[in-house]
Design an enzyme around this catalytic site. Structure first.
Site, short mmCIF file in Angstrom:
data_model
loop_
_atom_site.label_atom_id
_atom_site.label_comp_id
_atom_site.label_asym_id
_atom_site.label_seq_id
_atom_site.Cartn_x
_atom_site.Cartn_y
_atom_site.Cartn_z
N GLU A 47 0.79 -1.23 0.00
CA GLU A 47 0.00 0.00 0.00
C GLU A 47 0.82 1.28 0.00
O GLU A 47 0.27 2.36 -0.16
CB GLU A 47 -1.00 -0.01 1.16
CG GLU A 47 -0.43 0.06 2.56
CD GLU A 47 -0.25 -1.33 3.18
OE1 GLU A 47 -0.14 -2.31 2.42
OE2 GLU A 47 -0.22 -1.42 4.44
N ASN A 48 2.14 1.18 0.18
CA ASN A 48 2.96 2.38 0.07
C ASN A 48 3.19 2.79 -1.38
O ASN A 48 3.85 3.79 -1.64
CB ASN A 48 4.29 2.21 0.80
CG ASN A 48 5.06 1.00 0.33
OD1 ASN A 48 4.50 -0.08 0.14
ND2 ASN A 48 6.35 1.17 0.12
#
Lengths: 218, 253
Positions: A47-48
């Site tokens: 998710e980064n």
């Protein structure tokens, strides 16, 4: 004997289907990647800002600009892409991620999950967990069935502050595989060296046996 | 045809920080220690500015990133999604010396995006039924509840890019992009530090991640440490094979 962390991960990997986009949380969920067969084409989302996460780099080729959501150095696979955190959570919130696997402190029979804070203790934060449980099409929880004193973490109602409400459909604990339905927890599979009765006994929330409940094989 | 003459270029971080004052709200790009504006954070520390509210996904580690500003007690309040990995933070928070507002990571990214895009708020399902929803308006769309989240803007925004040109166009590298693009849009004054500052026209317009209109000041950063938080590797089986081959080749030579 309860399942090992590796066995939990191996069982969850069976839930990953061909063509899936999957987000794996920190801890046992990360291990799931090791058990997805190479024959299945699966894209791992971090998710980064990465879709198409690969294994850890070889020593000497770590890149400070290439990490996963656990801040670990990683690599990419062919077909990968980078994007901003806003685009990443558009994928997550927009329902474009097929499966999320994350850990939990408690799950209740309604499918609500608590995994981000214990009152009175230092809170590290929810990170992306609240967005993931609210947005992914399917959420599987990898967790320990009981705490160190033998108290059930599969509860009638979560006692800890919630991460998400009625969002969990399946749990793979060290005791077995549990589905969450309108009728509460349903035991689908139990650990090889453990009876189904033992699992029921150590579950606080309402749990029934699936008619085809079976012993897990590793 | 006229050539754009840029007045955005500053010689260094110290000069670019002109106008940053006590009690301001600062938006800071980065995820963990990846893609953080290292030069600006050090210059903020050296400036002694205090009472800051910092909006950043994380709070650095004890001796790097925003952790540097925590050590010197320049930060009054943090808005973050995850602040583990920082003992200084934990100590100050437990003693009540530091305010903290947790915001789910995707909501934080969207609040910054909305701030930069002139959207005052938005509804999201993230956090419904949790502590995060307390005191927030709930609205039902198509049989599902959503909470109202408000946009975030800052007095100053700090971003780190891989390459930038003198108009402020930015290109990020790999996962160092993370929160930087949204942070860049949401500052009244956005300061970009880049590993390589090039002339206008040298970057491919199709490859720009942040168009220069969002950037008011830019400078070429120096001495990037780019610290790795969790150095994870796999045993270099293939590499050692290569080395063995290389050795045998050397022997033969």
């Amino acid at each position: 004997m309860p399942l090992t962390r590796e066995q939990i991960a191996k069982r969850i990997a069976e839930e990953v289907q061909e063509g899936y986009t999957v987000n794996l949380g920190i801890g046992i969920p990360t291990l799931v990647a090791n058990y997805i067969p190479l024959s299945k084409s699966v894209m791992l989302q971090s998710e980064n800002g990465l879709l198409g996460m690969g294994p850890f780099p070889f020593e000497g080729s770590e890149d400070a600009d290439l990490i996963n959501a656990g801040k670990q150095t990683i690599t990419t696979v062919l077909g990968s892409s980078f994007f901003s955190s806003a685009d990443s959570f558009a994928m997550i919130r927009g329902g474009h991620i097929d499966l999320t696997v994350l850990g939990a402190m408690e799950v209740d029979q309604d499918g609500s999950i608590a995994n981000w804070m214990v009152p009175g203790k230092m809170i590290k934060g929810m990170g992306g967990a609240m967005d993931l449980v609210a947005g992914a099409k399917n959420v599987i929880v990898a967790m320990q069935h009981t705490d160190k004193e033998g108290n059930s973490k599969l509860r009638t109602k979560c006692t800890l502050p919630l991460t998400g409400v009625k969002c969990i459909k399946k749990i793979v604990s060290d005791f077995g595989v549990i589905e969450i339905t309108e009728q509460g927890f349903v035991l689908l599979e139990h650990a090889p060296d453990m009876t189904a009765d033992h699992v029921l006994k150590f579950t606080e929330g309402k749990m029934t046996l699936h008619p085809k409940c079976k012993k897990m094989v590793f | 045809m006229s050539v754009f003459v840029s007045k955005k270029v500053y010689p260094n971080a110290k000069s670019a920080l002109e106008g940053v004052k006590d009690n301001m709200t600062l938006l800071v790009g980065g995820f963990g220690l990846c893609g953080i504006p290292e030069n600006c954070i050090e210059a903020l520390r050296d400036s002694g500015v205090k009472g800051l509210t910092c909006v950043s996904n994380n709070a650095g580690v004890d001796d790097f990133g925003l952790g540097l500003l925590l050590q010197t007690r320049q930060i009054k309040k943090m808005m973050s999604s995850y602040v583990g990995e920082n003992a200084t933070f934990e100590r100050q928070f437990m003693l009540g010396e530091l305010e903290l507002e947790f915001c789910p990571q995707g909501t934080l990214a969207e609040r910054l995006r909305a701030g930069g895009a002139g959207i005052p708020g938005f509804y999201t399902a993230t956090g419904v039924g949790t502590k995060i929803a307390e005191g927030k308006e709930i609205r039902r769309f198509d049989n599902r509840d959503y909470i109202l989240e408000k946009a975030i803007t800052g007095d100053f925004a700090f971003v780190k890019a891989w390459k930038g040109d003198k108009f402020g166009n930015l290109i990020y590298r790999k996962t160092a992009r993370n929160f930087n693009p949204m942070v860049a849009t949401a500052g009244k004054i956005t300061i970009a530090e880049v590993e390589e500052l090039v002339e206008i026209g040298e970057l491919n317009p199709d490859a720009i991640h942040t168009p220069g209109v969002f950037v008011q000041r830019i400078f070429q950063g120096i001495n990037y440490e780019k610290r790795i938080e969790q150095r994870t590797t796999q045993k270099a089986v293939q590499i050692s094979v290569h080395k063995a081959v290389a050795k045998s080749v050397q022997k033969r030579a």
